[in-house]
Design a protein around this motif. Structure first.
Motif, mmCIF file in Angstrom:
data_model
loop_
_atom_site.group_PDB
_atom_site.id
_atom_site.type_symbol
_atom_site.label_atom_id
_atom_site.label_comp_id
_atom_site.label_asym_id
_atom_site.label_seq_id
_atom_site.Cartn_x
_atom_site.Cartn_y
_atom_site.Cartn_z
ATOM 1 N N GLN A 22 1.662 6.766 -6.728
ATOM 2 C CA GLN A 22 0.323 7.900 -7.071
ATOM 3 C C GLN A 22 0.635 9.296 -6.805
ATOM 4 O OE1 GLN A 22 -3.047 6.161 -4.858
ATOM 5 N NE2 GLN A 22 -3.421 4.793 -6.550
ATOM 6 N N GLN A 23 1.703 9.464 -5.720
ATOM 7 C CA GLN A 23 1.907 10.864 -5.385
ATOM 8 C C GLN A 23 3.206 11.127 -6.203
ATOM 9 O OE1 GLN A 23 3.143 10.815 -1.287
ATOM 10 N NE2 GLN A 23 1.120 9.876 -0.516
ATOM 11 N N GLN B 200 2.358 1.834 -3.388
ATOM 12 C CA GLN B 200 1.304 2.312 -4.254
ATOM 13 C C GLN B 200 0.869 3.785 -4.004
ATOM 14 O OE1 GLN B 200 -2.509 0.156 -4.101
ATOM 15 N NE2 GLN B 200 -3.026 1.140 -5.798
ATOM 16 N N ASP B 201 0.649 4.205 -2.721
ATOM 17 C CA ASP B 201 0.571 5.609 -2.492
ATOM 18 C C ASP B 201 1.972 6.345 -2.994
ATOM 19 O OD1 ASP B 201 -1.530 5.043 -1.091
ATOM 20 O OD2 ASP B 201 -0.625 5.335 1.171
ATOM 21 N N ALA C 143 0.782 -1.071 -0.104
ATOM 22 C CA ALA C 143 -0.020 0.011 0.041
ATOM 23 C C ALA C 143 0.811 1.347 -0.186
ATOM 24 C CB ALA C 143 -0.769 -0.021 1.333
ATOM 25 N N TYR C 144 1.817 1.250 0.744
ATOM 26 C CA TYR C 144 2.825 2.083 0.842
ATOM 27 C C TYR C 144 3.482 2.812 -0.507
ATOM 28 C CZ TYR C 144 6.693 5.334 2.414
ATOM 29 O OH TYR C 144 7.593 6.463 2.345
#
Length: 176
Positions: free
Chosen positions: A43-44, A39-40, A36-37
């Motif tokens: 995206q950022q 992926q974040d 998840a990290y």
């Protein structure tokens, strides 16, 4: 783990700023949170200079666990801190550092894969020093790491040697 990273960075005079994300509920949660990290971050559109993923090997060995955590196509360095079999073993490797912190030394433990073995050894070593460990002994980790003879501890544990070697190599590359 943060104290160890800061200590190694300090040895090489590499400035670091640590941001910690913590996962509980075991290895599965570590994997989910790590993904998840990543992926974040994607995206950022911004990445840190380095990610350290830490989880016990839990008797999987420090060869299998890294394969499970490998993430190809990540555009930054990811170093895995995988104590084999458990982080508590790393804290017991340097009896002198242990004595400096709790007042009584301990023997470096053998390496066996038994659930709770090193947690129990850590707790018992602290109790033998006349201290009741409130958090299972992990509350002494930072002080032990600050006093630890890193080179001696590395000779006693392949998983610690691997982690420290990778961190040092990364920091040395940054210096170039």
């Amino acid at each position: 783990m943060g104290t160890l990273v800061q200590r190694l960075a300090g040895e090489l005079e590499v400035p670091v700023r640590l941001e910690w994300l913590n996962s509980s509920d075991g290895y599965g949660a570590v994997v989910r949170e790590f993904d998840a990290y990543l992926q974040d971050l994607a995206q950022q559109g911004g990445y840190p200079d380095l990610i350290v993923v830490a989880t016990d090997a839990n008797c999987k060995g420090f060869n299998e666990r890294p394969r499970e955590l490998a993430r190809p196509n990540v555009p930054i360095t990811v170093i895995q801190a995988i104590p084999d079999p458990h982080i508590e073993r790393w804290l017991l490797l340097d009896g002198e550092a242990f004595r400096d912190v709790v007042g009584r030394g301990c023997d470096a433990p053998d390496q066996k894969c038994e659930r709770q073995r090193y947690k129990t050894l850590l707790i018992n070593a602290i109790r033998d020093a006349g201290i009741m460990p409130i958090l299972g002994g992990i509350e002494f980790a930072e002080d032990i790491v600050r006093r630890m003879n890193i080179e001696r501890a590395m000779r006693s544990d392949n998983s610690l040697r691997r982690f420290i070697s990778e961190i040092r190599q990364t920091f040395q590359q940054w210096q170039s």
